[in-house]
Design a protein around this motif. Structure first.
Motif, PDB file in Angstrom:
ATOM      1  N   ILE A 186       0.910  -1.228  -0.029  1.00  0.00           N
ATOM      2  CA  ILE A 186       0.034  -0.059  -0.188  1.00  0.00           C
ATOM      3  C   ILE A 186       0.955   1.347  -0.216  1.00  0.00           C
ATOM      4  O   ILE A 186       1.977   1.431   0.868  1.00  0.00           O
ATOM      5  CB  ILE A 186      -0.960   0.048   1.220  1.00  0.00           C
ATOM      6  CG1 ILE A 186      -1.833  -1.101   1.354  1.00  0.00           C
ATOM      7  CG2 ILE A 186      -1.951   1.231   1.055  1.00  0.00           C
ATOM      8  CD1 ILE A 186      -2.271  -1.539   2.683  1.00  0.00           C
ATOM      9  N   LEU A 187       0.670   1.890  -0.788  1.00  0.00           N
ATOM     10  CA  LEU A 187       1.359   3.371  -0.939  1.00  0.00           C
ATOM     11  C   LEU A 187       0.162   4.356  -0.679  1.00  0.00           C
ATOM     12  O   LEU A 187      -0.919   4.707  -1.432  1.00  0.00           O
ATOM     13  CB  LEU A 187       1.811   3.758  -2.314  1.00  0.00           C
ATOM     14  CG  LEU A 187       2.487   5.237  -2.523  1.00  0.00           C
ATOM     15  CD1 LEU A 187       3.775   5.182  -1.725  1.00  0.00           C
ATOM     16  CD2 LEU A 187       2.815   5.577  -4.055  1.00  0.00           C
ATOM     17  N   MET A 188       0.509   5.315   0.369  1.00  0.00           N
ATOM     18  CA  MET A 188      -0.699   6.163   0.732  1.00  0.00           C
ATOM     19  C   MET A 188      -0.059   7.595   0.822  1.00  0.00           C
ATOM     20  O   MET A 188       1.088   7.684   1.534  1.00  0.00           O
ATOM     21  CB  MET A 188      -1.084   5.788   2.220  1.00  0.00           C
ATOM     22  CG  MET A 188      -2.219   6.613   2.791  1.00  0.00           C
ATOM     23  SD  MET A 188      -2.804   6.353   4.151  1.00  0.00           S
ATOM     24  CE  MET A 188      -1.323   6.795   5.475  1.00  0.00           C
ATOM     25  N   SER A 189      -0.458   8.494   0.204  1.00  0.00           N
ATOM     26  CA  SER A 189       0.000   9.847   0.127  1.00  0.00           C
ATOM     27  C   SER A 189      -0.863  10.705   1.059  1.00  0.00           C
ATOM     28  O   SER A 189      -2.126  10.465   1.390  1.00  0.00           O
ATOM     29  CB  SER A 189      -0.130  10.248  -1.299  1.00  0.00           C
ATOM     30  OG  SER A 189      -1.390  10.923  -1.412  1.00  0.00           O
ATOM     31  N   THR A 190      -0.158  11.392   1.644  1.00  0.00           N
ATOM     32  CA  THR A 190      -0.848  12.266   2.704  1.00  0.00           C
ATOM     33  C   THR A 190       0.300  13.341   3.445  1.00  0.00           C
ATOM     34  O   THR A 190       1.580  13.131   3.227  1.00  0.00           O
ATOM     35  CB  THR A 190      -1.160  11.414   4.047  1.00  0.00           C
ATOM     36  OG1 THR A 190      -2.036  12.190   5.072  1.00  0.00           O
ATOM     37  CG2 THR A 190      -0.242  10.807   4.841  1.00  0.00           C
ATOM     38  N   HIS A 191      -0.363  14.452   3.700  1.00  0.00           N
ATOM     39  CA  HIS A 191       0.219  15.506   4.647  1.00  0.00           C
ATOM     40  C   HIS A 191      -0.369  15.580   6.103  1.00  0.00           C
ATOM     41  O   HIS A 191       0.177  16.411   6.721  1.00  0.00           O
ATOM     42  CB  HIS A 191       0.506  17.013   3.880  1.00  0.00           C
ATOM     43  CG  HIS A 191      -0.789  17.541   3.841  1.00  0.00           C
ATOM     44  ND1 HIS A 191      -1.510  17.768   2.381  1.00  0.00           N
ATOM     45  CD2 HIS A 191      -1.841  17.845   4.707  1.00  0.00           C
ATOM     46  CE1 HIS A 191      -2.455  18.265   2.578  1.00  0.00           C
ATOM     47  NE2 HIS A 191      -2.796  18.552   3.740  1.00  0.00           N
ATOM     48  N   VAL A 192      -0.992  14.325   6.631  1.00  0.00           N
ATOM     49  CA  VAL A 192      -1.508  14.232   8.034  1.00  0.00           C
ATOM     50  C   VAL A 192      -0.416  13.506   8.411  1.00  0.00           C
ATOM     51  O   VAL A 192      -0.554  12.235   8.618  1.00  0.00           O
ATOM     52  CB  VAL A 192      -2.862  13.678   8.054  1.00  0.00           C
ATOM     53  CG1 VAL A 192      -3.210  13.613   9.496  1.00  0.00           C
ATOM     54  CG2 VAL A 192      -4.031  14.401   7.250  1.00  0.00           C
ATOM     55  N   LEU A 193       0.757  14.210   8.927  1.00  0.00           N
ATOM     56  CA  LEU A 193       2.061  13.418   9.453  1.00  0.00           C
ATOM     57  C   LEU A 193       1.749  12.827  10.549  1.00  0.00           C
ATOM     58  O   LEU A 193       2.706  11.791  10.755  1.00  0.00           O
ATOM     59  CB  LEU A 193       3.125  14.519   9.204  1.00  0.00           C
ATOM     60  CG  LEU A 193       3.279  15.203   7.996  1.00  0.00           C
ATOM     61  CD1 LEU A 193       4.673  16.386   7.988  1.00  0.00           C
ATOM     62  CD2 LEU A 193       3.734  14.344   6.826  1.00  0.00           C
ATOM     63  N   ASP A 194       1.175  13.240  11.660  1.00  0.00           N
ATOM     64  CA  ASP A 194       1.100  12.425  12.686  1.00  0.00           C
ATOM     65  C   ASP A 194       0.411  11.110  12.721  1.00  0.00           C
ATOM     66  O   ASP A 194       0.931  10.005  13.152  1.00  0.00           O
ATOM     67  CB  ASP A 194       0.078  13.468  13.912  1.00  0.00           C
ATOM     68  CG  ASP A 194      -1.005  13.642  13.523  1.00  0.00           C
ATOM     69  OD1 ASP A 194      -1.398  13.677  12.079  1.00  0.00           O
ATOM     70  OD2 ASP A 194      -1.885  14.065  14.290  1.00  0.00           O
ATOM     71  N   THR A 195      -0.522  10.989  11.654  1.00  0.00           N
ATOM     72  CA  THR A 195      -1.308   9.679  11.382  1.00  0.00           C
ATOM     73  C   THR A 195      -0.241   9.025  10.561  1.00  0.00           C
ATOM     74  O   THR A 195      -0.344   7.676  11.094  1.00  0.00           O
ATOM     75  CB  THR A 195      -2.446   9.850  10.716  1.00  0.00           C
ATOM     76  OG1 THR A 195      -3.637  10.649  11.487  1.00  0.00           O
ATOM     77  CG2 THR A 195      -3.044   8.647  10.320  1.00  0.00           C
ATOM     78  N   ALA A 196       0.331   9.505   9.567  1.00  0.00           N
ATOM     79  CA  ALA A 196       1.534   8.676   8.868  1.00  0.00           C
ATOM     80  C   ALA A 196       2.399   8.139   9.819  1.00  0.00           C
ATOM     81  O   ALA A 196       2.755   6.855   9.724  1.00  0.00           O
ATOM     82  CB  ALA A 196       2.148   9.599   7.961  1.00  0.00           C
ATOM     83  N   GLN A 197       2.853   8.808  10.782  1.00  0.00           N
ATOM     84  CA  GLN A 197       3.929   8.458  11.908  1.00  0.00           C
ATOM     85  C   GLN A 197       3.663   7.264  12.459  1.00  0.00           C
ATOM     86  O   GLN A 197       4.244   6.233  12.779  1.00  0.00           O
ATOM     87  CB  GLN A 197       4.469   9.644  12.681  1.00  0.00           C
ATOM     88  CG  GLN A 197       5.674   9.259  13.622  1.00  0.00           C
ATOM     89  CD  GLN A 197       6.047  10.281  14.391  1.00  0.00           C
ATOM     90  OE1 GLN A 197       6.084  11.392  13.933  1.00  0.00           O
ATOM     91  NE2 GLN A 197       6.364  10.040  15.730  1.00  0.00           N
ATOM     92  N   ARG A 198       2.246   7.265  12.944  1.00  0.00           N
ATOM     93  CA  ARG A 198       1.812   5.979  13.861  1.00  0.00           C
ATOM     94  C   ARG A 198       1.456   4.634  13.043  1.00  0.00           C
ATOM     95  O   ARG A 198       1.900   3.852  13.467  1.00  0.00           O
ATOM     96  CB  ARG A 198       0.566   6.495  14.443  1.00  0.00           C
ATOM     97  CG  ARG A 198       0.612   7.612  15.458  1.00  0.00           C
ATOM     98  CD  ARG A 198      -0.426   7.562  16.496  1.00  0.00           C
ATOM     99  NE  ARG A 198      -2.032   7.922  15.710  1.00  0.00           N
ATOM    100  CZ  ARG A 198      -2.258   8.931  15.283  1.00  0.00           C
ATOM    101  NH1 ARG A 198      -1.584  10.048  15.951  1.00  0.00           N
ATOM    102  NH2 ARG A 198      -3.564   9.233  14.798  1.00  0.00           N
TER     103      ARG A 198
END
Length: 245
Positions: A186-198
Motif C-alpha cells: 500500500i502506498l498512501m499519500s498524505t500530509h497528515v503527518l502524525d497519522t502517517a507516523q503512527r
C-alpha cells in the motif's frame, strides 16, 4: 516481488514536476508518500496508476512494466482517489457490480466481501442510493469499498482522510492493516503527518518533486541528526532548508 519506481521524470506538460523519483513498496508494507501541498504526491500517484505517461524512468509491479504491458500492470492495482469519482446515473449497487465485472471477480465471493465492507462503513442499507444522495464522506467510503473489495496486489490511496469522520478513519486504518497481513502493498499519500507516523512502516519524503529522504522513522531520524524528532519535525526541516538554498 514489489512496486519499483526508478528515476521517474514526469508532469502535466513539457516541464517536469517529478525529478528522478525512485522508491520501492514491498508486499505487506504501508509506505507513506509524504509532502506538503505541491510536493508532487498526487502527480506521482497519477503516473503510478497510468493516468500520466512518464517523460523518463520505469514503473514495475511484480516484474510487470507499466509502459510495456499496461493491462497486466493495471489488473494488479486498485486506487482510492483524493476526490471521489462516481457515476451519477449508477446506484451504489451498480458501482459495486461494475467493479466486480471490471476486475473479473467471482460474483458471490466479491459480494460477500462488499457486504462486509458496506456494513463496516454503515452503507449496507444504501445500495439503491445514487451519488447525489451521498455526502462527500459517504462518497469517499464508496471509493474505499470498491478498491478494498478487489484482489489487487497493490493499493494506491491518495489523501484518504479528507471528509471521513473519526470512526471511518479508524475503520480505514484497520482495513489497511488487514490488507497488509494478506501481503498487499500500500502506498498512501498524505500530509497528515502524525497519522502517517503512527501507521506507516516506511516513508518517502517528497519536496519540489524530488525524493529528499526515505526509510523508517528511525532511519529518517538518523539521517536528519535528530534522534527524537517527529516525522513532522524532519519534513519541516527539509522543506525549510530547501527554501533557504
Amino acid at each position: 516481488m514489489s512496486l519499483e519506481v526508478s528515476d521517474l521524470v514526469g508532469g502535466y506538460s513539457k516541464i517536469p514536476v517529478l525529478h528522478k523519483v525512485s522508491f520501492k513498496v514491498e508486499p505487506g508494507e504501508l509506505v507513506g508518500l509524504i509532502g506538503l501541498n505541491g510536493a508532487g504526491k498526487s502527480t506521482t500517484i497519477n503516473h503510478l496508476i497510468g493516468l500520466l505517461k512518464p517523460f523518463a524512468g520505469e514503473i514495475k509491479l511484480n516484474g510487470v512494466n507499466l509502459q510495456t504491458d499496461p493491462s497486466a500492470y493495471k489488473q494488479q492495482i486498485a486506487y482510492v482517489p483524493e476526490t471521489p469519482i462516481l457515476y451519477d446515473e449508477l446506484t451504489l449497487r451498480e458501482h459495486l457490480q461494475l467493479t466486480i465485472n471490471a476486475y473479473g471477480l467471482d460474483n458471490e465471493t466479491a459480494w460477500q466481501r462488499a457486504q462486509k465492507l458496506l456494513k463496516t462503513f454503515r452503507l449496507d442499507n444504501k445500495l439503491d442510493w445514487f451519488p447525489a444522495d451521498f455526502s462527500k464522506g459517504m462518497r469517499q467510503k464508496v471509493m474505499i469499498v470498491c478498491a478494498f473489495m478487489t484482489d489487487a496486489k497493490m493499493l494506491f490511496v491518495d489523501e484518504p482522510f479528507y471528509g471521513l469522520d473519526p470512526l471511518a478513519v479508524h475503520d480505514l486504518l484497520q482495513l489497511i492493516d488487514e490488507k497488509k497481513k494478506q501481503g498487499v502493498g500500500i502506498l498512501m499519500s498524505t500530509h497528515v503527518l502524525d497519522t502517517a507516523q503512527r501507521y506507516c512502516d516506511r516513508f518517502v519524503l517528497l519536496n519540489e518533486g524530488q525524493v529528499k529522504v526515505s526509510g523508517t522513522l528511525q532511519e529518517l531520524q538518523a539521517q536528519s541528526g535528530q534522534p527524537n524528532a517527529s516525522l513532522s519535525d524532519i519534513y519541516l526541516q527539509l522543506a525549510k532548508g530547501d527554501q533557504h538554498e
